[in-house]
Design a protein around this motif. Structure first.
Motif, short mmCIF file in Angstrom:
data_model
loop_
_atom_site.label_atom_id
_atom_site.label_comp_id
_atom_site.label_asym_id
_atom_site.label_seq_id
_atom_site.Cartn_x
_atom_site.Cartn_y
_atom_site.Cartn_z
N VAL A 26 4.06 -8.93 0.62
CA VAL A 26 3.70 -7.72 -0.12
C VAL A 26 4.97 -6.96 -0.51
CG1 VAL A 26 2.41 -5.55 -0.08
CG2 VAL A 26 1.48 -7.55 1.09
N VAL A 27 5.88 -6.84 0.45
CA VAL A 27 7.15 -6.13 0.18
C VAL A 27 7.85 -6.74 -1.02
CG1 VAL A 27 9.49 -5.76 1.05
CG2 VAL A 27 7.54 -5.28 2.52
N LYS A 28 7.86 -8.08 -1.05
CA LYS A 28 8.58 -8.77 -2.13
C LYS A 28 7.91 -8.57 -3.50
CE LYS A 28 11.07 -12.27 0.43
NZ LYS A 28 10.89 -13.58 1.09
N LEU A 29 6.59 -8.32 -3.47
CA LEU A 29 5.87 -8.14 -4.73
C LEU A 29 6.13 -6.78 -5.36
CD1 LEU A 29 2.28 -9.50 -3.95
CD2 LEU A 29 4.05 -10.55 -5.37
N GLY A 48 -3.93 0.77 -17.38
CA GLY A 48 -3.39 0.71 -16.02
C GLY A 48 -2.62 -0.57 -15.77
N ALA A 49 -1.37 -0.42 -15.34
CA ALA A 49 -0.57 -1.63 -15.13
C ALA A 49 -0.20 -1.82 -13.66
CB ALA A 49 0.70 -1.55 -15.98
N ALA A 50 -0.40 -0.80 -12.82
CA ALA A 50 0.09 -0.93 -11.45
C ALA A 50 -0.69 -0.06 -10.47
CB ALA A 50 1.57 -0.54 -11.41
N LEU A 51 -0.57 -0.46 -9.20
CA LEU A 51 -1.11 0.33 -8.09
C LEU A 51 0.08 0.98 -7.39
CD1 LEU A 51 -3.73 0.44 -5.89
CD2 LEU A 51 -2.01 -0.81 -4.60
N PHE A 52 -0.13 2.20 -6.87
CA PHE A 52 0.95 2.91 -6.19
C PHE A 52 0.55 3.24 -4.76
CE2 PHE A 52 1.31 3.72 -10.67
CZ PHE A 52 2.67 3.67 -10.92
N VAL A 53 1.51 3.08 -3.83
CA VAL A 53 1.31 3.52 -2.45
C VAL A 53 2.39 4.56 -2.18
CG1 VAL A 53 1.20 2.82 -0.04
CG2 VAL A 53 0.52 1.19 -1.80
N PHE A 106 5.70 3.14 -3.73
CA PHE A 106 5.81 1.69 -3.75
C PHE A 106 4.81 1.20 -4.80
CE2 PHE A 106 4.45 -2.46 -1.98
CZ PHE A 106 5.69 -3.07 -1.87
N MET A 107 5.30 0.42 -5.77
CA MET A 107 4.46 0.05 -6.91
C MET A 107 4.22 -1.46 -6.95
SD MET A 107 5.46 0.83 -10.82
CE MET A 107 6.05 -0.78 -11.30
N ILE A 108 2.96 -1.84 -7.13
CA ILE A 108 2.64 -3.27 -7.25
C ILE A 108 1.95 -3.49 -8.60
CG2 ILE A 108 1.41 -5.26 -6.25
CD1 ILE A 108 1.35 -3.83 -3.61
N HIS A 109 2.41 -4.49 -9.35
CA HIS A 109 1.79 -4.75 -10.66
C HIS A 109 0.38 -5.32 -10.51
CE1 HIS A 109 4.92 -3.54 -13.31
NE2 HIS A 109 5.81 -4.13 -12.52
N PHE A 113 -1.39 -7.42 -7.48
CA PHE A 113 -2.35 -6.72 -6.63
C PHE A 113 -3.68 -7.48 -6.60
CE2 PHE A 113 -5.72 -3.39 -6.37
CZ PHE A 113 -5.56 -3.12 -5.02
N LEU A 114 -4.14 -7.95 -7.76
CA LEU A 114 -5.41 -8.68 -7.80
C LEU A 114 -5.30 -9.98 -7.00
CD1 LEU A 114 -6.57 -8.01 -11.49
CD2 LEU A 114 -7.29 -6.85 -9.40
N GLU A 115 -4.12 -10.59 -7.03
CA GLU A 115 -3.91 -11.81 -6.23
C GLU A 115 -3.97 -11.50 -4.74
OE1 GLU A 115 -0.39 -14.05 -7.35
OE2 GLU A 115 -1.33 -14.48 -9.30
#
Ligand code: CMP
Length: 228
Positions: A26-29, A48-53, A106-109, A113-115
């Motif tokens: 997850v960190v690497k993504l 929407g292109a990304a999820l944010f934590v 922290f942002m994941i595309h 994220f769906l994967e």
């Protein structure tokens, strides 16, 4: 510093059940992004292109009307996520999200994220649990706005803020940086003057204290029982 990021992600509820090697994945993504106070992270109506934590800081979720008046739907702090709705349903961003203090996210595309959701059922189930919790809060807010008087509606906003960004200690809850009275008024469907009057009423009753811009609910359980 993946190790720092792994320890951070381990304390994020949606990732808390992942093993070390999966956390590393997850960190690497993801990538880390910094925002200043007032920066817009997500804009309502954009795709929407990304999820944010949230790693550190605080954000508010807002919707605006044509005159630029805003209503705060929610506030999030460290460990919480946002931006999932448009990733899940493919529609536009449902609201804007703005940093209310200096924040690190922290942002994941979307595709990654769906994967993750496909690969790790524990992440999917935690995400659904959090969405159920948010729906419960929205139900509380609908009930409050439609059935309660001004006192109950302002108290309900205090309870929402306590749950979203409050620090719980020995039965008390401290809400740092209380939003502007006008913001609270918009959330409670009332006027700024009424909010001011209600806060004084709560203070006179010994239910809350104000210290600068910090609001303290003296007995969270009693306050919740009385006003919920
Ligand atoms: P998204 O629609 O992608 O972008 C805006 C985000 O704000 C949304 O995903 C959610 O993460 C968050 N959001 C929108 N409405 C609410 C709400 N009522 N309560 C909490 N969070 C919300």
């Amino acid at each position: 510093m993946p190790q720092d990021e792994i320890s951070f992600l381990r304390n994020v509820p949606i990732f808390s059940e992942l093993e070390e090697k999966d956390l590393l994945k997850v960190v690497k993504l993801g990538t880390t992004q910094k925002y200043k106070k007032g920066n817009i992270v997500v804009l309502e109506q954009e795709s929407g292109a990304a999820l944010f934590v949230i790693i550190s800081g605080k954000v508010k979720v807002v919707r605006m009307d044509e005159d630029g008046r805003e209503v705060i739907l929610s506030m999030f702090g460290p460990g919480e996520f946002f931006g999932e709705m448009s990733l899940l349903d493919g529609l536009a961003r449902s609201a804007s999200v703005i940093a209310t203090v200096k924040s690190e996210l922290f942002m994941i595309h979307r595709r990654d994220f769906l994967e993750l959701l496909n690969e790790f059922p524990s992440v999917t189930i935690s995400l659904l649990a959090e969405l159920a919790m948010r729906l419960r809060k929205a139900d509380m807010q609908i009930k409050s706005l439609s059935l309660k008087d001004a006192e109950g509606r302002v108290a309900n906003v205090m309870l929402i803020l306590a749950d979203d960004v409050g620090v719980f200690r020995k039965g008390k809850v401290e809400i740092d940086d209380l939003p502007l009275q006008q913001d609270i008024a918009n959330m409670a469907g009332t006027s700024r003057e009424t909010v001011s009057r209600m806060i004084h009423l709560f203070i006179e009753a010994g239910e809350v204290q104000m210290k600068g811009n910090k609001l303290i609910i003296n007995d969270y359980d009693a306050f919740r029982k009385k006003y919920l």
